[in-house]
Design a protein around this motif. Sequence first.
Motif, PDB file in Angstrom:
ATOM      1  N   SER A   1       0.826  -1.214   0.000  1.00 18.54           N
ATOM      2  CA  SER A   1       0.000   0.000   0.000  1.00 18.54           C
ATOM      3  C   SER A   1       0.859   1.263   0.000  1.00 18.54           C
ATOM      4  O   SER A   1       0.563   2.243   0.678  1.00 18.54           O
ATOM      5  N   GLY A   2       1.943   1.205  -0.759  1.00 18.88           N
ATOM      6  CA  GLY A   2       2.814   2.371  -0.882  1.00 18.88           C
ATOM      7  C   GLY A   2       3.829   2.534   0.235  1.00 18.88           C
ATOM      8  O   GLY A   2       4.673   3.430   0.183  1.00 18.88           O
ATOM      9  N   VAL A   3       3.757   1.671   1.255  1.00 17.48           N
ATOM     10  CA  VAL A   3       4.699   1.764   2.386  1.00 17.48           C
ATOM     11  C   VAL A   3       5.832   0.767   2.155  1.00 17.48           C
ATOM     12  O   VAL A   3       5.591  -0.452   2.073  1.00 17.48           O
ATOM     13  N   PRO A   4       7.092   1.230   2.042  1.00 20.52           N
ATOM     14  CA  PRO A   4       8.213   0.326   1.776  1.00 20.52           C
ATOM     15  C   PRO A   4       8.440  -0.647   2.936  1.00 20.52           C
ATOM     16  O   PRO A   4       8.525  -0.240   4.087  1.00 20.52           O
ATOM     17  N   ALA A   5       8.514  -1.951   2.614  1.00 19.34           N
ATOM     18  CA  ALA A   5       8.854  -2.971   3.605  1.00 19.34           C
ATOM     19  C   ALA A   5      10.299  -3.422   3.433  1.00 19.34           C
ATOM     20  O   ALA A   5      10.970  -3.765   4.396  1.00 19.34           O
TER      21      ALA A   5
ATOM     22  N   ALA B   1      11.736  -5.384  10.868  1.00 16.52           N
ATOM     23  CA  ALA B   1      12.972  -5.086  10.136  1.00 16.52           C
ATOM     24  C   ALA B   1      12.886  -5.520   8.682  1.00 16.52           C
ATOM     25  O   ALA B   1      13.613  -5.004   7.827  1.00 16.52           O
ATOM     26  N   GLY B   2      12.005  -6.494   8.387  1.00 17.50           N
ATOM     27  CA  GLY B   2      11.849  -6.959   7.013  1.00 17.50           C
ATOM     28  C   GLY B   2      12.302  -8.391   6.783  1.00 17.50           C
ATOM     29  O   GLY B   2      12.247  -8.886   5.654  1.00 17.50           O
ATOM     30  N   LYS B   3      12.727  -9.079   7.839  1.00 21.36           N
ATOM     31  CA  LYS B   3      13.216 -10.460   7.686  1.00 21.36           C
ATOM     32  C   LYS B   3      12.151 -11.371   7.077  1.00 21.36           C
ATOM     33  O   LYS B   3      12.412 -12.100   6.119  1.00 21.36           O
ATOM     34  N   SER B   4      10.956 -11.332   7.666  1.00 27.71           N
ATOM     35  CA  SER B   4       9.892 -12.227   7.205  1.00 27.71           C
ATOM     36  C   SER B   4       9.500 -11.930   5.767  1.00 27.71           C
ATOM     37  O   SER B   4       9.282 -12.846   4.962  1.00 27.71           O
TER      38      SER B   4
ATOM     39  N   ASP C   1      14.688  -1.639   9.631  1.00 23.69           N
ATOM     40  CA  ASP C   1      13.804  -0.749   8.873  1.00 23.69           C
ATOM     41  C   ASP C   1      13.803  -1.077   7.381  1.00 23.69           C
ATOM     42  O   ASP C   1      13.825  -0.192   6.525  1.00 23.69           O
ATOM     43  N   GLY C   2      13.764  -2.390   7.068  1.00 21.17           N
ATOM     44  CA  GLY C   2      13.667  -2.812   5.680  1.00 21.17           C
ATOM     45  C   GLY C   2      14.937  -2.685   4.876  1.00 21.17           C
ATOM     46  O   GLY C   2      14.903  -2.808   3.644  1.00 21.17           O
ATOM     47  N   GLN C   3      16.065  -2.468   5.544  1.00 18.87           N
ATOM     48  CA  GLN C   3      17.333  -2.294   4.844  1.00 18.87           C
ATOM     49  C   GLN C   3      18.396  -3.237   5.375  1.00 18.87           C
ATOM     50  O   GLN C   3      18.362  -3.641   6.541  1.00 18.87           O
TER      51      GLN C   3
END
Length: 494
Positions: A14-18, A40-43, A216-218
């Motif tokens: 929905s436009g939000v970077p994961a 953090a984005g692991k999953s 934070d997805g990075q």
Amino acid sequence: MTTLQMNGISKSFSGVPALRSVDFEVRAGEVHALLGANGAGKSTLMKILTGAYQADAGRILIDGAECAIQSPQAAKQLGIECVYQEVDTALIPYLSVAENILLDQQVQKKGLIRWSRLYQQAEEILQTFGFSIPVKKQVEACTLSEKQLILIARAAAQQARFIIFDEPTAPLSNKETERLFAIIEQCKRAGMGIIYISHRLVEIFQICDRITVMRDGQHISTKETGDTDIDEVISSMLGKSFDEEFPKAKVPIGKTILEVHKARGGKVREADLQVREGEIVGVVGLVGAGKTELARLLFGADPWEGGELRMGGRPLRLRSPKDAVEAGIVLVPEERRKEGIFVEESVMHNLSVASLAKWAPNGFIQKRLESIQATEIVRTLGVKTADIRQPVGHLSGGNQQKVAIGKWLETDARLFLFDEPTKGVDIGAKSEIYRLIGRLAQEGKGILYFSCEFPEVLGIADRILVMFEGRIVRELSREEATQELIMYYASGGE
């Protein structure tokens, strides 16, 4: 050497970077830890690798050849398997152990099933790893640790090239954990690449060759395990130092809330305990000691076979959880997705379900008041959600646990039972849960904290009760308790 690479992986919802242009790599014959706080984005990264999600940008390569992973089946065909943390979502409860282990092969076959051959194959796979589980046993009758071992056996049956382990030791005993590590060593020697996700940092440094940290997805860092340490990893995960892992506020201890004398039921053979206002009492033991069973007994979820219980000095007879809640006893269970929350319902509905009488005095829910209260609890507990109407199953493990706790805050609860409340929760969310429990103690609530994690109980408890084979065998003060002493009594020492 076979290498799996994920290059420049990006994904938005929905436009939000994961995920933001994440790079990750695992080599054949190594155990590579993937770490990060909840969110953090692991999953998301692993769901893209296993075909559950499709990346918005980036490439996946095996030995330099780009792969199109459009579905979980495509991932399996490439030799990518996952041993999930939530074991019940990955197994079929009404099928046998053997059928679950060889499920993928049976789906692909045509014709009649040769049951004798099926059971024999499953038995051989289990024996290879030293697992002792009856192959004809229905999975719904298996313990948590047995279900985890079945998933590991299934991955091995597929002759996987890369295996993702998501919190694999969470339901295992110390002995089973040692066996798992031996199995992972076997997989390494066989040339498999292992992606290992865990919040138990000590075991990461015990078995992993490299560590990648996300935040934070990075992608934040990738280092050889020998070139870093726990403090540096924690700092990378949180983006700040983490000096106070177990915040413990000083709270005046008040009157006795709960008294239990010779409680018996199921695995619980005999338990004597008491809890006072503002007191956090830790109940510790190894897997199978009877901690969960004692928590269920005190919540009225399992029948009493003997013993006495007093609440506020008055005798109390528990026939069901309803009796417990009405008496002011509430439980945050170990299996939060199965027993603590309604995963398909919204955050708002989950937070109001335990106190519906407040929002529906005439049988009709006053949605405006329900929404206001849910918003306030979300703010107070720091639940990270896009909207209170978002399904709670879409939240991270730590935020699901906050909701499981938050639903009881609008009740008249005086005694909170926490059964393994930080299981599968990252280090940042753990600290928030410890602080929340500390706030409840400051409000004069009594806390019974059931855990097999000795360090966290040592960090937050005022008194510690040690269980062994269904009995409370020793009480330790905060001052005298040590990990060695707890282990001695939890292992049957006298």
